[in-house]
Design a protein around this motif. Structure first.
Motif, PDB file in Angstrom:
ATOM      1  N   LYS A  12       1.076  -1.125   0.024  1.00  0.00           N
ATOM      2  CA  LYS A  12       0.029  -0.109  -0.032  1.00  0.00           C
ATOM      3  C   LYS A  12       0.989   1.212   0.079  1.00  0.00           C
ATOM      4  CE  LYS A  12      -4.324  -1.561   2.133  1.00  0.00           C
ATOM      5  NZ  LYS A  12      -5.282  -1.183   3.126  1.00  0.00           N
ATOM      6  N   SER A  13       0.317   2.104  -0.523  1.00  0.00           N
ATOM      7  CA  SER A  13       1.219   3.514  -0.686  1.00  0.00           C
ATOM      8  C   SER A  13       0.969   4.269   0.830  1.00  0.00           C
ATOM      9  CB  SER A  13       0.742   4.607  -1.924  1.00  0.00           C
ATOM     10  OG  SER A  13      -0.740   5.021  -1.440  1.00  0.00           O
ATOM     11  N   PRO A  14       1.915   5.117   1.005  1.00  0.00           N
ATOM     12  CA  PRO A  14       1.769   5.972   2.302  1.00  0.00           C
ATOM     13  C   PRO A  14       0.261   6.590   2.423  1.00  0.00           C
ATOM     14  CG  PRO A  14       3.739   6.167   1.245  1.00  0.00           C
ATOM     15  CD  PRO A  14       3.205   5.501   0.314  1.00  0.00           C
ATOM     16  N   HIS A  15      -0.223   7.155   1.117  1.00  0.00           N
ATOM     17  CA  HIS A  15      -1.453   7.686   1.385  1.00  0.00           C
ATOM     18  C   HIS A  15      -2.376   6.694   1.652  1.00  0.00           C
ATOM     19  CE1 HIS A  15      -4.689  10.165   0.291  1.00  0.00           C
ATOM     20  NE2 HIS A  15      -5.241   9.068  -0.620  1.00  0.00           N
ATOM     21  N   ASP A  16      -2.637   5.674   1.208  1.00  0.00           N
ATOM     22  CA  ASP A  16      -3.464   4.343   1.491  1.00  0.00           C
ATOM     23  C   ASP A  16      -3.468   4.266   3.096  1.00  0.00           C
ATOM     24  OD1 ASP A  16      -4.449   4.440  -1.256  1.00  0.00           O
ATOM     25  OD2 ASP A  16      -2.899   2.756  -1.623  1.00  0.00           O
ATOM     26  N   LYS A  17      -2.302   4.158   3.395  1.00  0.00           N
ATOM     27  CA  LYS A  17      -2.179   3.654   4.788  1.00  0.00           C
ATOM     28  C   LYS A  17      -2.701   4.761   5.795  1.00  0.00           C
ATOM     29  CE  LYS A  17       2.039   0.784   4.520  1.00  0.00           C
ATOM     30  NZ  LYS A  17       3.404   0.356   4.923  1.00  0.00           N
ATOM     31  N   ALA A  18      -2.433   5.913   5.597  1.00  0.00           N
ATOM     32  CA  ALA A  18      -2.979   6.999   6.240  1.00  0.00           C
ATOM     33  C   ALA A  18      -4.515   7.131   6.212  1.00  0.00           C
ATOM     34  CB  ALA A  18      -2.302   8.469   5.883  1.00  0.00           C
ATOM     35  N   ARG A  26      -8.097   5.404  13.830  1.00  0.00           N
ATOM     36  CA  ARG A  26      -7.008   5.110  14.833  1.00  0.00           C
ATOM     37  C   ARG A  26      -5.918   6.194  14.342  1.00  0.00           C
ATOM     38  NH1 ARG A  26      -3.623   1.920  11.383  1.00  0.00           N
ATOM     39  NH2 ARG A  26      -4.667   1.215   9.825  1.00  0.00           N
ATOM     40  N   PRO A  27      -4.877   6.472  15.312  1.00  0.00           N
ATOM     41  CA  PRO A  27      -3.967   7.713  14.798  1.00  0.00           C
ATOM     42  C   PRO A  27      -3.038   7.186  13.920  1.00  0.00           C
ATOM     43  CG  PRO A  27      -3.770   6.476  17.172  1.00  0.00           C
ATOM     44  CD  PRO A  27      -4.654   5.658  16.524  1.00  0.00           C
ATOM     45  N   VAL A  28      -2.812   8.218  12.955  1.00  0.00           N
ATOM     46  CA  VAL A  28      -1.949   8.050  11.823  1.00  0.00           C
ATOM     47  C   VAL A  28      -0.445   8.288  12.137  1.00  0.00           C
ATOM     48  CG1 VAL A  28      -1.407   9.053   9.467  1.00  0.00           C
ATOM     49  CG2 VAL A  28      -3.745   8.894  10.717  1.00  0.00           C
ATOM     50  N   GLU A  29       0.465   7.326  11.708  1.00  0.00           N
ATOM     51  CA  GLU A  29       1.893   7.578  12.193  1.00  0.00           C
ATOM     52  C   GLU A  29       2.434   8.857  11.569  1.00  0.00           C
ATOM     53  OE1 GLU A  29       4.286   4.208  11.292  1.00  0.00           O
ATOM     54  OE2 GLU A  29       2.411   3.080  11.262  1.00  0.00           O
ATOM     55  N   ALA A  30       3.429   9.463  12.308  1.00  0.00           N
ATOM     56  CA  ALA A  30       3.850  10.736  11.764  1.00  0.00           C
ATOM     57  C   ALA A  30       4.493  10.667  10.466  1.00  0.00           C
ATOM     58  CB  ALA A  30       4.983  11.277  12.966  1.00  0.00           C
ATOM     59  N   GLN A  31       5.160   9.640  10.130  1.00  0.00           N
ATOM     60  CA  GLN A  31       5.926   9.697   8.779  1.00  0.00           C
ATOM     61  C   GLN A  31       5.203   9.843   7.670  1.00  0.00           C
ATOM     62  OE1 GLN A  31       7.873   5.954   8.411  1.00  0.00           O
ATOM     63  NE2 GLN A  31       6.138   4.559   8.766  1.00  0.00           N
ATOM     64  N   TYR A  32       3.625   9.415   7.905  1.00  0.00           N
ATOM     65  CA  TYR A  32       2.825   9.549   7.104  1.00  0.00           C
ATOM     66  C   TYR A  32       2.124  10.914   6.792  1.00  0.00           C
ATOM     67  CZ  TYR A  32       3.313   4.550   6.831  1.00  0.00           C
ATOM     68  OH  TYR A  32       3.887   3.154   6.499  1.00  0.00           O
ATOM     69  N   VAL A  33       2.168  11.713   7.700  1.00  0.00           N
ATOM     70  CA  VAL A  33       1.576  12.989   7.675  1.00  0.00           C
ATOM     71  C   VAL A  33       2.218  14.157   7.606  1.00  0.00           C
ATOM     72  CG1 VAL A  33      -0.588  12.259   8.799  1.00  0.00           C
ATOM     73  CG2 VAL A  33       1.130  12.929  10.299  1.00  0.00           C
ATOM     74  N   ARG A  34       3.662  14.003   7.611  1.00  0.00           N
ATOM     75  CA  ARG A  34       4.697  14.908   7.532  1.00  0.00           C
ATOM     76  C   ARG A  34       4.557  15.874   6.288  1.00  0.00           C
ATOM     77  NH1 ARG A  34       8.506  11.811  10.848  1.00  0.00           N
ATOM     78  NH2 ARG A  34       8.430  12.479  12.809  1.00  0.00           N
ATOM     79  N   GLY A  35       4.773  17.029   6.210  1.00  0.00           N
ATOM     80  CA  GLY A  35       4.617  17.940   4.959  1.00  0.00           C
ATOM     81  C   GLY A  35       5.676  17.701   4.012  1.00  0.00           C
ATOM     82  N   GLY A  36       6.882  17.327   4.373  1.00  0.00           N
ATOM     83  CA  GLY A  36       7.901  17.355   3.411  1.00  0.00           C
ATOM     84  C   GLY A  36       9.158  16.820   4.053  1.00  0.00           C
ATOM     85  N   ARG A  37      10.229  16.515   3.457  1.00  0.00           N
ATOM     86  CA  ARG A  37      11.512  15.796   3.689  1.00  0.00           C
ATOM     87  C   ARG A  37      12.331  16.965   4.112  1.00  0.00           C
ATOM     88  NH1 ARG A  37      11.871  11.736  -1.088  1.00  0.00           N
ATOM     89  NH2 ARG A  37       9.896  10.329  -0.512  1.00  0.00           N
TER      90      ARG A  37
END
Length: 100
Positions: A12-18, A26-37
């Motif tokens: 699954k893509s990070p978008h799908d997991k979030a 359920r809470p979303v992991e921080a790595q999936y909702v950060r705005g940029g690298r």
């Protein structure tokens, strides 16, 4: 599986997991909702951008400072300027010309 649905993939893509986490409440992991690298590339880009803006502004200042200094050659040291601020207005000598 219907013909209109997208094919299932093994990952699954990070978008799908979030999105799944949001829909399930359920809470979303921080790595999936950060705005940029972050990292060295972004820091380098920021430093180069600030340096470019600084150089451009400094260049504009060097080019225009002579022009701004020459705009007001009359700095108020002349007696004509001082006469404008006298307490008693001076009346021109001689008869005034009639208005036409």
């Amino acid at each position: 599986m219907s013909p209109d649905s997208p094919p299932e993939t093994s990952h699954k893509s990070p978008h799908d997991k979030a999105a799944d986490a949001v829909h399930e409440g359920r809470p979303v992991e921080a790595q999936y909702v950060r705005g940029g690298r972050g990292g060295v590339r972004i820091l380098t880009l920021l430093i180069v951008s600030v340096a470019a803006v600084s150089i451009l502004l400094l260049g504009m200042w060097f080019v225009s400072r002579g022009g701004f200094a020459a705009t007001n050659a009359n700095d108020g040291d002349q007696p004509v300027d001082a006469a404008a601020f006298q307490d008693e207005p001076t009346v021109p000598a001689g008869p005034s010309a009639p208005a036409q």
